[in-house]
Write an enzyme that holds these catalytic residues in place. Sequence first.
Site, PDB file in Angstrom:
ATOM      1  N   ILE A  24     -61.126  37.432   2.519  1.00 30.42           N
ATOM      2  CA  ILE A  24     -59.694  37.747   2.543  1.00 30.42           C
ATOM      3  C   ILE A  24     -59.404  38.915   1.584  1.00 30.42           C
ATOM      4  CG2 ILE A  24     -57.398  36.833   1.991  1.00 30.42           C
ATOM      5  CD1 ILE A  24     -58.518  34.022   2.802  1.00 30.42           C
ATOM      6  N   ASN A  97     -56.978  37.026  -6.335  1.00 26.47           N
ATOM      7  CA  ASN A  97     -57.432  36.390  -5.096  1.00 26.47           C
ATOM      8  C   ASN A  97     -58.731  35.594  -5.247  1.00 26.47           C
ATOM      9  OD1 ASN A  97     -57.979  36.365  -1.996  1.00 26.47           O
ATOM     10  ND2 ASN A  97     -59.707  37.512  -2.844  1.00 26.47           N
ATOM     11  N   SER A 150     -53.312  28.534  -1.468  1.00 23.97           N
ATOM     12  CA  SER A 150     -53.854  27.971  -0.214  1.00 23.97           C
ATOM     13  C   SER A 150     -52.877  26.937   0.300  1.00 23.97           C
ATOM     14  CB  SER A 150     -55.190  27.278  -0.501  1.00 23.97           C
ATOM     15  OG  SER A 150     -55.603  26.530   0.624  1.00 23.97           O
ATOM     16  N   TYR A 170     -60.708  21.478  -5.738  1.00 19.49           N
ATOM     17  CA  TYR A 170     -60.164  22.673  -5.073  1.00 19.49           C
ATOM     18  C   TYR A 170     -58.690  22.466  -4.737  1.00 19.49           C
ATOM     19  CZ  TYR A 170     -59.483  26.460  -1.707  1.00 19.49           C
ATOM     20  OH  TYR A 170     -58.996  27.573  -1.049  1.00 19.49           O
ATOM     21  N   LYS A 174     -55.354  24.438  -6.399  1.00 20.22           N
ATOM     22  CA  LYS A 174     -54.401  25.263  -5.651  1.00 20.22           C
ATOM     23  C   LYS A 174     -52.971  24.757  -5.896  1.00 20.22           C
ATOM     24  CE  LYS A 174     -57.264  28.268  -3.926  1.00 20.22           C
ATOM     25  NZ  LYS A 174     -57.208  29.675  -4.344  1.00 20.22           N
ATOM     26  N   VAL A 203     -59.244  30.341   7.386  1.00 20.05           N
ATOM     27  CA  VAL A 203     -59.574  31.742   7.675  1.00 20.05           C
ATOM     28  C   VAL A 203     -61.098  31.863   7.814  1.00 20.05           C
ATOM     29  CG1 VAL A 203     -59.287  34.121   6.897  1.00 20.05           C
ATOM     30  CG2 VAL A 203     -57.636  32.399   6.162  1.00 20.05           C
ATOM     31  N   GLN A 207     -66.374  31.346   2.849  1.00 23.40           N
ATOM     32  CA  GLN A 207     -65.987  30.033   2.309  1.00 23.40           C
ATOM     33  C   GLN A 207     -65.978  28.958   3.407  1.00 23.40           C
ATOM     34  OE1 GLN A 207     -61.876  28.747   0.936  1.00 23.40           O
ATOM     35  NE2 GLN A 207     -62.696  29.315  -1.044  1.00 23.40           N
TER      36      GLN A 207
HETATM   37  N1  LIG Z   1     -61.245  31.091   3.685  1.00 25.61           N
HETATM   38  C1  LIG Z   1     -60.245  30.234   3.800  1.00 25.61           C
HETATM   39  O1  LIG Z   1     -60.109  29.527   4.809  1.00 25.61           O
HETATM   40  C2  LIG Z   1     -59.205  30.125   2.707  1.00 25.61           C
HETATM   41  C3  LIG Z   1     -58.085  29.337   2.945  1.00 25.61           C
HETATM   42  C4  LIG Z   1     -57.110  29.217   1.968  1.00 25.61           C
HETATM   43  C5  LIG Z   1     -57.248  29.894   0.768  1.00 25.61           C
HETATM   44  N2  LIG Z   1     -58.354  30.647   0.550  1.00 25.61           N
HETATM   45  C6  LIG Z   1     -58.430  31.336  -0.742  1.00 25.61           C
HETATM   46  O2  LIG Z   1     -58.492  32.740  -0.527  1.00 25.61           O
HETATM   47  C7  LIG Z   1     -59.230  33.360  -1.578  1.00 25.61           C
HETATM   48  C8  LIG Z   1     -60.356  34.177  -0.962  1.00 25.61           C
HETATM   49  O3  LIG Z   1     -61.140  33.298  -0.178  1.00 25.61           O
HETATM   50  P1  LIG Z   1     -62.337  33.798   0.743  1.00 25.61           P
HETATM   51  O4  LIG Z   1     -62.550  32.750   1.761  1.00 25.61           O
HETATM   52  O5  LIG Z   1     -62.131  35.205   1.129  1.00 25.61           O
HETATM   53  O6  LIG Z   1     -63.537  33.705  -0.332  1.00 25.61           O
HETATM   54  P2  LIG Z   1     -65.037  34.238  -0.301  1.00 25.61           P
HETATM   55  O7  LIG Z   1     -65.330  34.972   0.977  1.00 25.61           O
HETATM   56  O8  LIG Z   1     -65.870  33.062  -0.670  1.00 25.61           O
HETATM   57  O9  LIG Z   1     -65.027  35.307  -1.502  1.00 25.61           O
HETATM   58  C9  LIG Z   1     -64.765  34.907  -2.817  1.00 25.61           C
HETATM   59  C10 LIG Z   1     -64.509  36.148  -3.646  1.00 25.61           C
HETATM   60  O10 LIG Z   1     -64.175  35.761  -4.986  1.00 25.61           O
HETATM   61  C11 LIG Z   1     -65.023  36.472  -5.893  1.00 25.61           C
HETATM   62  N3  LIG Z   1     -65.226  35.648  -7.093  1.00 25.61           N
HETATM   63  C12 LIG Z   1     -65.606  34.350  -7.153  1.00 25.61           C
HETATM   64  N4  LIG Z   1     -65.705  33.948  -8.436  1.00 25.61           N
HETATM   65  C13 LIG Z   1     -65.348  35.008  -9.198  1.00 25.61           C
HETATM   66  C14 LIG Z   1     -65.260  35.230 -10.599  1.00 25.61           C
HETATM   67  N5  LIG Z   1     -65.548  34.248 -11.495  1.00 25.61           N
HETATM   68  N6  LIG Z   1     -64.879  36.456 -11.060  1.00 25.61           N
HETATM   69  C15 LIG Z   1     -64.594  37.452 -10.167  1.00 25.61           C
HETATM   70  N7  LIG Z   1     -64.665  37.303  -8.825  1.00 25.61           N
HETATM   71  C16 LIG Z   1     -65.047  36.096  -8.350  1.00 25.61           C
HETATM   72  C17 LIG Z   1     -66.305  36.714  -5.131  1.00 25.61           C
HETATM   73  O11 LIG Z   1     -67.071  37.778  -5.713  1.00 25.61           O
HETATM   74  P3  LIG Z   1     -68.656  37.943  -5.330  1.00 25.61           P
HETATM   75  O12 LIG Z   1     -68.698  38.471  -3.912  1.00 25.61           O
HETATM   76  O13 LIG Z   1     -69.182  38.917  -6.310  1.00 25.61           O
HETATM   77  O14 LIG Z   1     -69.266  36.584  -5.445  1.00 25.61           O
HETATM   78  C18 LIG Z   1     -65.739  37.044  -3.743  1.00 25.61           C
HETATM   79  O15 LIG Z   1     -65.311  38.388  -3.708  1.00 25.61           O
HETATM   80  C19 LIG Z   1     -59.696  32.226  -2.486  1.00 25.61           C
HETATM   81  O16 LIG Z   1     -58.783  32.067  -3.554  1.00 25.61           O
HETATM   82  C20 LIG Z   1     -59.648  31.021  -1.566  1.00 25.61           C
HETATM   83  O17 LIG Z   1     -59.511  29.809  -2.269  1.00 25.61           O
HETATM   84  C21 LIG Z   1     -59.338  30.789   1.477  1.00 25.61           C
END
Ligand SMILES: NC(=O)c1ccc[n+]([C@@H]2O[C@H](COP(=O)([O-])OP(=O)(O)OC[C@H]3O[C@@H](n4cnc5c(N)ncnc54)[C@H](OP(=O)(O)O)[C@@H]3O)[C@@H](O)[C@H]2O)c1
Length: 263
Positions: A24, A97, A150, A170, A174, A203, A207
């Site tokens: 995202i 994010n 979320s 988690y 949130k 999404v 994750q």
């Molecule tokens: N996917 C879903 O269905 C969904 C739904 C609701 C909410 N969300 C929320 O949306 C956000 C993005 O989710 P996503 O699914 O895109 O996640 P993702 O693909 O798993 O990516 C996570 C990102 O966070 C970075 N990150 C993790 N720990 C970190 C730290 N300690 N310091 C700096 N950067 C860090 C990672 O960096 P690296 O690449 O270097 O590891 C990566 O860029 C999150 O807050 C998640 O909870 C996701």
Amino acid sequence: MASKGFTIDFSGKCIIITGGNRGIGYAYSRAVAQAGARVAIIYRSSKDAHDVAEKLGKEFGVQVKAYQCDVSDAEQTAQTFSLINDDLGPVTGLIANAGVSVVKPALELTSEDFHKVYGVNVLGVFNSTKAATKLWIDKKHGGSIVITSSMSSRIINQIAPNEPLTQVFYNSSKGAVSTLMKGLAAEWATHGIRVNALSPGYVNTDQTSGMEARILENQAKTIPLGRFAEPHEMAGQAVLLLSDHASYMTGGEYFVDGGHLIW
Ligand SMILES: NC(=O)c1ccc[n+]([C@@H]2O[C@H](COP(=O)([O-])OP(=O)(O)OC[C@H]3O[C@@H](n4cnc5c(N)ncnc54)[C@H](OP(=O)(O)O)[C@@H]3O)[C@@H](O)[C@H]2O)c1
């Protein structure tokens, strides 16, 4: 005179996106670069973050740079934001994010798991918002912050009807970060700083891709729009909240969930 449309133009702006290298966050980085902003991508450990930034910069003809920083570390986060401000700034917006999850039955969760999840999803968001706000208050100008929370701030996700996805740290993180957002919006409104949350539903990202096909199918069936979102479908709301079109929006949580919370 012909209409020029209803546009959002971020030329001259500089926006930091934590976790902006993939998922995202990458969709946010792409959208704000497309709108003309200089973009600072914060990542934790991905090897390709600098390549991702370089490609994006070339695609839209704007400056995009990647910075390695663990947002759960307050000092490192403050230093990185200050470096970005010198390099690409002045910083005008932030999307906090970065987020992580640990999926385990509650009885197996440990203090270490708690610190891993809350360290990024709550403390990491706090560290990022504080570092940005310090930059702005010191220079006496405002800014806009978007926090990725979320729909899990409101519900417990299911893997099948009446069967929870076991990730209580988690979901509760949130809930915490959505309340944190409201408190920060209240404290910083007088400084001209707006704070809002964008709360995605399901999404397609790293994750979610690790989950069994059966679970993904069951989850998709619970969404009125009948499918998971693609990351770029989150970007419009984030760009709006960052922009001056949202000048009267603060302290709000905006659900982009395909209608999931209708139920
Ligand atoms: N996917 C879903 O269905 C969904 C739904 C609701 C909410 N969300 C929320 O949306 C956000 C993005 O989710 P996503 O699914 O895109 O996640 P993702 O693909 O798993 O990516 C996570 C990102 O966070 C970075 N990150 C993790 N720990 C970190 C730290 N300690 N310091 C700096 N950067 C860090 C990672 O960096 P690296 O690449 O270097 O590891 C990566 O860029 C999150 O807050 C998640 O909870 C996701």
